[in-house]
Design an enzyme around this catalytic site. Structure first.
Site, PDB file in Angstrom:
ATOM      1  N   ASN A   1      16.084 -17.081 -11.108  1.00 32.10           N
ATOM      2  CA  ASN A   1      16.314 -17.122 -12.605  1.00 32.10           C
ATOM      3  C   ASN A   1      17.513 -16.623 -13.050  1.00 32.10           C
ATOM      4  OD1 ASN A   1      15.352 -14.920 -11.724  1.00 32.10           O
ATOM      5  ND2 ASN A   1      14.129 -14.501 -13.822  1.00 32.10           N
TER       6      ASN A   1
ATOM      7  N   GLU B   1       9.733  -6.255  -6.980  1.00 32.26           N
ATOM      8  CA  GLU B   1       9.886  -6.718  -8.172  1.00 32.26           C
ATOM      9  C   GLU B   1       9.364  -7.967  -8.304  1.00 32.26           C
ATOM     10  OE1 GLU B   1      10.686  -4.392 -10.478  1.00 32.26           O
ATOM     11  OE2 GLU B   1      11.710  -2.785  -9.132  1.00 32.26           O
TER      12      GLU B   1
ATOM     13  N   CYS C   1      11.783 -12.841 -16.085  1.00 33.19           N
ATOM     14  CA  CYS C   1      10.343 -12.073 -15.802  1.00 33.19           C
ATOM     15  C   CYS C   1       9.832 -11.225 -16.700  1.00 33.19           C
ATOM     16  CB  CYS C   1      10.286 -11.332 -14.486  1.00 33.19           C
ATOM     17  SG  CYS C   1      11.977 -10.116 -14.587  1.00 33.19           S
TER      18      CYS C   1
ATOM     19  N   GLU D   1      13.722  -0.068  -9.636  1.00 38.66           N
ATOM     20  CA  GLU D   1      15.141  -0.113  -9.581  1.00 38.66           C
ATOM     21  C   GLU D   1      15.756   0.535 -10.543  1.00 38.66           C
ATOM     22  OE1 GLU D   1      15.255  -4.509  -9.118  1.00 38.66           O
ATOM     23  OE2 GLU D   1      15.642  -4.219  -6.826  1.00 38.66           O
TER      24      GLU D   1
HETATM   25  P1  NDP Z   1       9.780 -16.950  -4.908  1.00 41.04           P
HETATM   26  O1  NDP Z   1       8.926 -15.786  -4.707  1.00 41.04           O
HETATM   27  O2  NDP Z   1       9.651 -18.067  -4.611  1.00 41.04           O
HETATM   28  O3  NDP Z   1      11.193 -16.383  -4.159  1.00 41.04           O
HETATM   29  C1  NDP Z   1      12.050 -15.214  -4.352  1.00 41.04           C
HETATM   30  C2  NDP Z   1      13.200 -15.207  -3.271  1.00 41.04           C
HETATM   31  O4  NDP Z   1      12.257 -15.033  -1.876  1.00 41.04           O
HETATM   32  C3  NDP Z   1      13.803 -16.382  -2.741  1.00 41.04           C
HETATM   33  O5  NDP Z   1      15.098 -16.169  -2.406  1.00 41.04           O
HETATM   34  C4  NDP Z   1      13.028 -17.097  -1.754  1.00 41.04           C
HETATM   35  O6  NDP Z   1      13.858 -18.070  -1.113  1.00 41.04           O
HETATM   36  C5  NDP Z   1      12.633 -15.921  -0.896  1.00 41.04           C
HETATM   37  N1  NDP Z   1      11.146 -16.109  -0.194  1.00 41.04           N
HETATM   38  C6  NDP Z   1      10.570 -16.752  -0.202  1.00 41.04           C
HETATM   39  N2  NDP Z   1       9.486 -16.851   0.621  1.00 41.04           N
HETATM   40  C7  NDP Z   1       9.965 -16.062   1.471  1.00 41.04           C
HETATM   41  C8  NDP Z   1       9.011 -15.250   2.446  1.00 41.04           C
HETATM   42  N3  NDP Z   1       8.210 -15.911   3.073  1.00 41.04           N
HETATM   43  N4  NDP Z   1      10.043 -14.556   3.135  1.00 41.04           N
HETATM   44  C9  NDP Z   1      11.182 -13.899   2.745  1.00 41.04           C
HETATM   45  N5  NDP Z   1      11.576 -14.446   1.531  1.00 41.04           N
HETATM   46  C10 NDP Z   1      11.057 -15.366   0.970  1.00 41.04           C
HETATM   47  O7  NDP Z   1      10.349 -16.590  -6.307  1.00 41.04           O
HETATM   48  P2  NDP Z   1      11.210 -17.323  -7.208  1.00 41.04           P
HETATM   49  O8  NDP Z   1      12.580 -17.692  -6.592  1.00 41.04           O
HETATM   50  O9  NDP Z   1      10.551 -18.641  -7.422  1.00 41.04           O
HETATM   51  O10 NDP Z   1      11.504 -16.607  -8.561  1.00 41.04           O
HETATM   52  C11 NDP Z   1      10.481 -16.443  -9.598  1.00 41.04           C
HETATM   53  C12 NDP Z   1       9.654 -15.355  -9.525  1.00 41.04           C
HETATM   54  O11 NDP Z   1      10.616 -14.303  -9.587  1.00 41.04           O
HETATM   55  C13 NDP Z   1       8.556 -15.271 -10.779  1.00 41.04           C
HETATM   56  O12 NDP Z   1       7.637 -14.800 -10.462  1.00 41.04           O
HETATM   57  C14 NDP Z   1       9.205 -13.927 -11.686  1.00 41.04           C
HETATM   58  O13 NDP Z   1       8.385 -13.492 -12.416  1.00 41.04           O
HETATM   59  C15 NDP Z   1       9.751 -13.002 -10.539  1.00 41.04           C
HETATM   60  N6  NDP Z   1      10.888 -12.079 -10.988  1.00 41.04           N
HETATM   61  C16 NDP Z   1      10.579 -10.998 -11.169  1.00 41.04           C
HETATM   62  C17 NDP Z   1      11.473  -9.912 -11.675  1.00 41.04           C
HETATM   63  C18 NDP Z   1      11.204  -8.885 -11.671  1.00 41.04           C
HETATM   64  O14 NDP Z   1      12.328  -7.756 -11.919  1.00 41.04           O
HETATM   65  N7  NDP Z   1       9.923  -8.061 -11.658  1.00 41.04           N
HETATM   66  C19 NDP Z   1      12.818 -10.685 -12.070  1.00 41.04           C
HETATM   67  C20 NDP Z   1      12.951 -11.921 -11.870  1.00 41.04           C
HETATM   68  C21 NDP Z   1      12.138 -12.628 -11.298  1.00 41.04           C
HETATM   69  P3  NDP Z   1      13.773 -19.656  -1.533  1.00 41.04           P
HETATM   70  O15 NDP Z   1      14.551 -19.677  -2.953  1.00 41.04           O
HETATM   71  O16 NDP Z   1      14.409 -20.275  -0.407  1.00 41.04           O
HETATM   72  O17 NDP Z   1      12.301 -20.006  -1.524  1.00 41.04           O
END
Ligand code: NDP
Length: 479
Positions: A150, A248, A282, A460
């Site tokens: 995002n 996070e 988020c 963080e």
């Molecule tokens: P995901 O959890 O799908 O993915 C996040 C990252 O983790 C990506 O790089 C993804 O790779 C990777 N990933 C996925 N599966 C695994 C695994 N089994 N092991 C290790 N890494 C993995 O989230 P999104 O990318 O869809 O992002 C949206 C989410 O992030 C929302 O829920 C949002 O709320 C949260 N978010 C939280 C924030 C915070 O600060 N609390 C800030 C911004 C977003 P790949 O892309 O290849 O799937």
């Protein structure tokens, strides 16, 4: 078509298995590059490079390490236009947003931690007549940083900057959906004089290369930002290996509006907190609670302003909303609108795809406002992560606190009131890691950032990030 590469040991290289995946441009729905579909072997290669680099990087004087990171920060700033265009094309966000928020913030992240590390002190505790304790804060070694799509470079740099500043070597993975700016970062790091192997950037699927990072025994800590279910899986995998974890995760943040607020300021900020970045932040306030006495006035003005919001191609300077990040995500967001209808909600505006002329295959969606839903239905409890908000009236402080605190999440909350006593009282009682009063998304990089409950573990920002990326060691010396 451009082929992206991994950045390992200071060099761009192909994934060992030679496999690639398509990268789509959300604004047009077309494939425009391919990225490595890396796996465990690539992680092994990157870890070997990082192991070799660690003694050099961790023993470098803090001034020299800071200097490399400042040059890295400046290197991004010098290539601002290229980074901004890449982020917007990869993610679908308006060019103006990438230019005002995402890339400047990545520059600040590196600059902030490059200077913070110069002032990072350790404590000493004197025991009168007995001896003295002091604390050494040592880098962990090799750490893994995994970030979402995002705010691609913004969140990627928010992790790797403190990790590097503290003297660690990093294996980092951006989201497979938005790899481009992380790809560009390799060259900037090299030009900044970062020793080979200190920063390694791997591309590919979370369940493949991401999983291999989490499972690698030589990676001592995982800093992860992403969805709650992925965070849960990572915690389950990494905890038995005794890795340090910073998670996070998701949010379903309340935006609470009292009749005594500054209506004009609240309205323009609420439009942003609802729909900035197509609602894919988020911290977006997706559940809006309005004091009943101003509910109708709010609803009328809000819906009118939402309907006037331009959804368009990211390069169009009029566009306030660009494209949703992927077809799959757009379909998920639209399915929540259908769910809301089934749960008894009324869609006041939006609720459907937006067609942008010339880009009919792009993933655009109208900003959506829904009313008439109970606070505890799925639409109001689950993270949608798109341009969809619900509006709900409330009568008392007790009631709105109960509704606001009713989800499994606890990332942020926004409160609009001019009653100072109420602001203090409610800020104290909201289940959230961050509370903004009469504001939204005002960030000071020194403050702790993170959530409670299913929104994450750890914080963080500022010293919190440097503490996470170091291990304290107590030394006692007898007088
Ligand atoms: P995901 O959890 O799908 O993915 C996040 C990252 O983790 C990506 O790089 C993804 O790779 C990777 N990933 C996925 N599966 C695994 C695994 N089994 N092991 C290790 N890494 C993995 O989230 P999104 O990318 O869809 O992002 C949206 C989410 O992030 C929302 O829920 C949002 O709320 C949260 N978010 C939280 C924030 C915070 O600060 N609390 C800030 C911004 C977003 P790949 O892309 O290849 O799937």
């Amino acid at each position: 078509m451009e082929k992206l590469q991994n950045f390992i040991n200071g060099k761009y290289c192909d994934p060992i298995e030679g496999k690639y995946i398509d990268n789509y441009e959300p604004a047009s729905g077309q494939v425009y590059s391919s990225i490595p579909d890396s796996g465990a072997q690539d992680v092994t290669l990157a870890v070997a490079a990082a192991e070799k680099a660690f003694p050099i990087w961790s023993k470098m004087s803090v001034q020299d390490r800071s200097g490399v990171l400042i040059r890295l920060s400046e290197g991004i700033a010098e290539r601002m236009d290229e980074f901004v265009a890449a982020e917007s094309k990869d993610n679908g966000k308006p060019l103006a947003l990438a230019g005002h928020v995402d890339i400047p913030r990545a520059v600040s992240n590196f600059h902030f931690f490059a200077t913070a590390i110069l002032h990072y002190a350790s404590e000493s505790h004197n025991m009168e007549g007995v001896g003295v304790n002091y604390t050494l804060r040592k880098p962990l070694g090799i750490v893994g940083c995994i970030s979402p799509w995002n705010l691609p470079l913004y969140l990627f740099s928010w992790k790797i900057a403190p990790a590097l500043a503290a003297g660690n070597c990093v294996i980092a993975k951006p989201s497979e959906v938005t790899p481009y700016t992380a790809y560009l970062l390799g060259k900037v790091a090299k030009d900044a004089g970062m020793p080979d192997g200190v920063l390694n950037i791997l591309h590919g699927q979370g369940g493949n290369v991401g999983d291999a990072i989490v499972k690698h025994p030589k990676i001592k800590a995982i800093s992860f930002t992403g969805g709650t279910s992925t965070g849960e899986y990572i915690a389950r995998t990494a905890a038995p290996m005794f890795k340090k974890l910073s998670l996070e995760l998701g949010g379903k943040n309340p935006n609470i509006i009292y009749a005594d607020c500054d209506f004009k300021e609240m309205m323009s900020t609420t439009l942003r907190s609802s729909f900035a970045n197509q609602g894919q932040i988020c911290l977006c306030g997706s559940r809006i609670f309005i004091e009943r006495s101003i509910y109708d006035t709010f609803k009328e003005e809000f819906v009118r302003r939402v309907e006037a919001t331009v959804v368009g191609h990211p390069n169009n300077s009029e566009s306030k909303l660009g494209a949703i990040v992927s077809k799959q995500h757009m379909e998920k967001v639209l399915s929540y609108v259908e769910l809301a209808k089934k749960e008894g909600g009324t869609v006041l505006t939006g609720g459907e795809r937006a067609i942008v002329e010339g880009y009919e295959e792009g993933y655009y969606m109208r900003p959506t406002v829904i009313e008439g839903l109970p606070f505890d239905c799925r639409t109001n409890q689950e993270e949608i992560f798109g341009p969809v908000v619900t509006i709900t009236p409330f009568d008392s402080e007790e009631e709105v606190l109960m509704m606001a605190n009713s989800t499994q999440y606890g990332l942020s909350a926004t409160l609009w009131t001019s009653d100072l006593k109420r602001a203090h009282r409610m800020a104290d009682q909201l289940h959230a890691g961050i509370v903004w009063v009469n504001a939204w998304l005002v960030r000071d990089l020194r403050t702790p950032f993170g959530g409670v409950k299913a929104s994450g573990v750890g914080r963080e920002g500022g010293w919190e990030a440097l503490r996470f990326f170091t291990e304290p060691k107590n030394v006692f010396i007898k007088y």
